[in-house]
Design a protein around this motif. Sequence first.
Motif, mmCIF file in Angstrom:
data_model
loop_
_atom_site.group_PDB
_atom_site.id
_atom_site.type_symbol
_atom_site.label_atom_id
_atom_site.label_comp_id
_atom_site.label_asym_id
_atom_site.label_seq_id
_atom_site.Cartn_x
_atom_site.Cartn_y
_atom_site.Cartn_z
ATOM 1 N N GLU A 191 0.769 -1.340 0.026
ATOM 2 C CA GLU A 191 0.066 0.166 -0.016
ATOM 3 C C GLU A 191 0.952 1.293 0.053
ATOM 4 O OE1 GLU A 191 -3.203 0.276 -0.274
ATOM 5 O OE2 GLU A 191 -3.846 -1.885 -0.050
ATOM 6 N N ASN A 192 0.442 2.208 -0.972
ATOM 7 C CA ASN A 192 1.340 3.347 -0.959
ATOM 8 C C ASN A 192 0.713 4.603 0.297
ATOM 9 O OD1 ASN A 192 2.987 2.433 -3.071
ATOM 10 N ND2 ASN A 192 1.251 2.895 -4.670
ATOM 11 N N TYR A 193 -0.537 4.576 0.208
ATOM 12 C CA TYR A 193 -0.928 5.513 1.075
ATOM 13 C C TYR A 193 -2.067 4.987 2.315
ATOM 14 C CZ TYR A 193 0.701 8.107 -2.950
ATOM 15 O OH TYR A 193 1.395 8.551 -4.163
ATOM 16 N N ARG A 194 -2.163 5.562 3.118
ATOM 17 C CA ARG A 194 -3.136 5.551 4.225
ATOM 18 C C ARG A 194 -3.894 6.559 4.541
ATOM 19 N NH1 ARG A 194 0.353 1.920 8.788
ATOM 20 N NH2 ARG A 194 0.848 0.162 7.248
ATOM 21 N N GLY A 195 -5.026 6.782 3.877
ATOM 22 C CA GLY A 195 -5.694 7.974 3.981
ATOM 23 C C GLY A 195 -5.264 8.879 2.897
ATOM 24 N N LEU A 196 -4.829 9.862 3.307
ATOM 25 C CA LEU A 196 -4.373 11.102 2.588
ATOM 26 C C LEU A 196 -2.857 11.278 2.772
ATOM 27 C CD1 LEU A 196 -7.094 13.749 2.548
ATOM 28 C CD2 LEU A 196 -6.413 12.098 0.900
ATOM 29 N N CYS A 197 -2.326 10.264 3.585
ATOM 30 C CA CYS A 197 -0.986 10.245 3.870
ATOM 31 C C CYS A 197 -0.028 9.105 3.309
ATOM 32 C CB CYS A 197 -0.715 10.183 5.436
ATOM 33 S SG CYS A 197 -1.604 11.797 6.281
ATOM 34 N N LEU A 198 1.343 9.334 3.075
ATOM 35 C CA LEU A 198 1.979 8.251 2.839
ATOM 36 C C LEU A 198 2.227 7.116 3.797
ATOM 37 C CD1 LEU A 198 4.337 7.691 0.514
ATOM 38 C CD2 LEU A 198 6.019 8.805 2.001
ATOM 39 N N ALA A 199 2.060 6.061 3.224
ATOM 40 C CA ALA A 199 2.103 4.811 4.320
ATOM 41 C C ALA A 199 3.524 4.660 4.767
ATOM 42 C CB ALA A 199 1.852 3.496 3.580
ATOM 43 N N PRO A 200 3.700 4.683 5.987
ATOM 44 C CA PRO A 200 5.220 4.539 6.584
ATOM 45 C C PRO A 200 5.989 3.387 6.241
ATOM 46 C CG PRO A 200 3.368 3.999 8.288
ATOM 47 C CD PRO A 200 3.026 4.604 7.109
ATOM 48 N N GLY A 235 16.277 4.254 5.556
ATOM 49 C CA GLY A 235 16.885 5.518 5.032
ATOM 50 C C GLY A 235 16.565 5.551 3.555
ATOM 51 N N PHE A 236 15.733 4.623 3.121
ATOM 52 C CA PHE A 236 15.550 4.973 1.557
ATOM 53 C C PHE A 236 14.153 4.628 1.340
ATOM 54 C CE2 PHE A 236 17.246 0.651 2.233
ATOM 55 C CZ PHE A 236 16.196 -0.324 1.731
ATOM 56 N N ALA A 237 13.672 5.062 0.085
ATOM 57 C CA ALA A 237 12.060 4.940 -0.162
ATOM 58 C C ALA A 237 11.990 3.768 -1.090
ATOM 59 C CB ALA A 237 11.857 6.211 -1.033
ATOM 60 N N ARG A 238 10.846 3.257 -0.927
ATOM 61 C CA ARG A 238 10.591 1.974 -1.617
ATOM 62 C C ARG A 238 9.645 2.411 -2.773
ATOM 63 N NH1 ARG A 238 5.014 1.426 -0.574
ATOM 64 N NH2 ARG A 238 4.234 2.192 1.205
ATOM 65 N N PRO A 239 9.305 1.796 -3.828
ATOM 66 C CA PRO A 239 8.796 2.206 -5.148
ATOM 67 C C PRO A 239 7.381 2.684 -4.905
ATOM 68 C CG PRO A 239 9.967 0.155 -5.445
ATOM 69 C CD PRO A 239 10.196 0.462 -4.003
ATOM 70 N N VAL A 240 6.891 3.602 -5.510
ATOM 71 C CA VAL A 240 5.384 3.943 -5.341
ATOM 72 C C VAL A 240 4.894 4.188 -6.713
ATOM 73 C CG1 VAL A 240 4.015 5.912 -4.552
ATOM 74 C CG2 VAL A 240 5.849 5.441 -3.272
ATOM 75 N N ILE A 264 -0.555 21.418 7.870
ATOM 76 C CA ILE A 264 -0.177 20.470 7.276
ATOM 77 C C ILE A 264 0.261 19.122 7.969
ATOM 78 C CG2 ILE A 264 1.159 19.446 5.353
ATOM 79 C CD1 ILE A 264 1.519 22.184 4.079
ATOM 80 N N ALA A 265 -0.665 18.155 7.809
ATOM 81 C CA ALA A 265 -0.207 17.170 8.850
ATOM 82 C C ALA A 265 0.909 16.143 8.295
ATOM 83 C CB ALA A 265 -1.365 16.037 9.101
ATOM 84 N N LYS A 266 1.565 15.540 9.319
ATOM 85 C CA LYS A 266 2.745 14.663 8.900
ATOM 86 C C LYS A 266 2.424 13.482 8.034
ATOM 87 C CE LYS A 266 6.081 11.452 10.923
ATOM 88 N NZ LYS A 266 6.778 10.855 12.389
ATOM 89 N N GLY A 267 3.147 13.416 6.893
ATOM 90 C CA GLY A 267 2.726 12.487 6.025
ATOM 91 C C GLY A 267 2.062 12.864 4.622
ATOM 92 N N ARG A 268 1.437 13.958 4.827
ATOM 93 C CA ARG A 268 0.684 14.303 3.691
ATOM 94 C C ARG A 268 1.508 14.985 2.589
ATOM 95 N NH1 ARG A 268 -4.477 16.336 4.608
ATOM 96 N NH2 ARG A 268 -4.775 16.780 2.299
ATOM 97 N N PHE A 269 0.941 14.848 1.252
ATOM 98 C CA PHE A 269 1.518 15.234 0.130
ATOM 99 C C PHE A 269 1.481 16.844 0.176
ATOM 100 C CE2 PHE A 269 0.596 16.579 -4.260
ATOM 101 C CZ PHE A 269 1.943 16.528 -4.954
ATOM 102 N N VAL A 270 2.355 17.460 -0.273
ATOM 103 C CA VAL A 270 2.425 18.987 0.055
ATOM 104 C C VAL A 270 2.503 19.553 -1.573
ATOM 105 C CG1 VAL A 270 3.765 20.906 0.421
ATOM 106 C CG2 VAL A 270 3.460 18.910 2.103
ATOM 107 N N CYS A 271 3.453 19.161 -2.299
ATOM 108 C CA CYS A 271 3.781 19.712 -3.782
ATOM 109 C C CYS A 271 4.591 18.740 -4.575
ATOM 110 C CB CYS A 271 3.952 21.223 -3.781
ATOM 111 S SG CYS A 271 5.809 21.311 -3.219
ATOM 112 N N PHE A 280 6.357 15.062 0.587
ATOM 113 C CA PHE A 280 5.707 14.936 1.657
ATOM 114 C C PHE A 280 6.108 15.579 3.071
ATOM 115 C CE2 PHE A 280 5.162 11.401 -1.368
ATOM 116 C CZ PHE A 280 3.796 11.436 -1.397
ATOM 117 N N ALA A 281 5.230 15.740 3.920
ATOM 118 C CA ALA A 281 5.487 16.440 5.390
ATOM 119 C C ALA A 281 6.175 15.473 6.007
ATOM 120 C CB ALA A 281 4.213 17.070 5.730
ATOM 121 N N ALA A 282 7.315 15.972 6.400
ATOM 122 C CA ALA A 282 8.135 15.098 7.518
ATOM 123 C C ALA A 282 7.640 15.205 8.918
ATOM 124 C CB ALA A 282 9.586 15.292 7.421
#
Length: 256
Positions: A41-50, A56-61, A105-112, A193-195
């Motif tokens: 899953e990429n997102y949980r609600g409107l936030c990036l899934a942890p 220290g690195f991102a998984r494919p989205v 802006i809540a943590k995990g939200r897409f910003v721009c 995304f918001a850290a």
Amino acid sequence: QYSPENVAGADGALDPTEITFPGCSCLSCAHPVCSCLRHGENYRGLCLAPTEDERGFARPVFECSALCRCGLSCHNRLVQRGLQFRLQVFQTARKGWGLRTLEFIAKGRFVCEYAGEVLGVNEARRRIQAQAPEDSNYIIAVREHLHSGQILETFIDPTYIGNVGRFLNHSCEPNLFMVPVRVDSMVPRLALFAATDISPGEELSYDYSGRFHNTPVTNRVPETSEEGNMPKKPCYCGARTCTSYLPYDSSLFSTP
């Protein structure tokens, strides 16, 4: 010239509007059935899934694309919906233009998104080498390291064509982090995304060096003023762990 999304650069090396992904046949996308969610899953609600751990690195989205059967309300369509917050370009005291949020802006939200011309490496190198030391550099080089050892490079230049992302300043303790997100093709969209929770009026920033999830660096020391005989630009972020100079990537200044 304003563009909310990436456009093909002058060299035409990559066309970000070309649709190359087959799309899923889901009416309701869910892992592991949906082919777009094969990595989880990429997102949980409107936030990036942890991530499962802080590696220290991102998984494919991969978001659902124009060829998917699911509609625009699919929960796996987030970055492609564009801006959801009211942002403002403003003049900073020492850093030129900056970007701030006018709402919480809540943590995990897409910003721009950091959008602009998608360039090939030769055109990116030509533009970098044509710049004078006092010129602002907006070209970003993103390198994705795959498990096979292969490195995918993406060069985006919003100098002449871009969106509000071009006004984001660097910070050694930023409140945003960047994740490459793919929608229609292998050309990634550089989503920020918001850290952490971000208050109204707070300036938005990310680490130009590409640190994922803004993992704290406890042994960071001030850097030198030059690298490869090139003067480095001072950093005015004001963070407690500031390195005094902006991150510097010398790869585009050298001849391959």
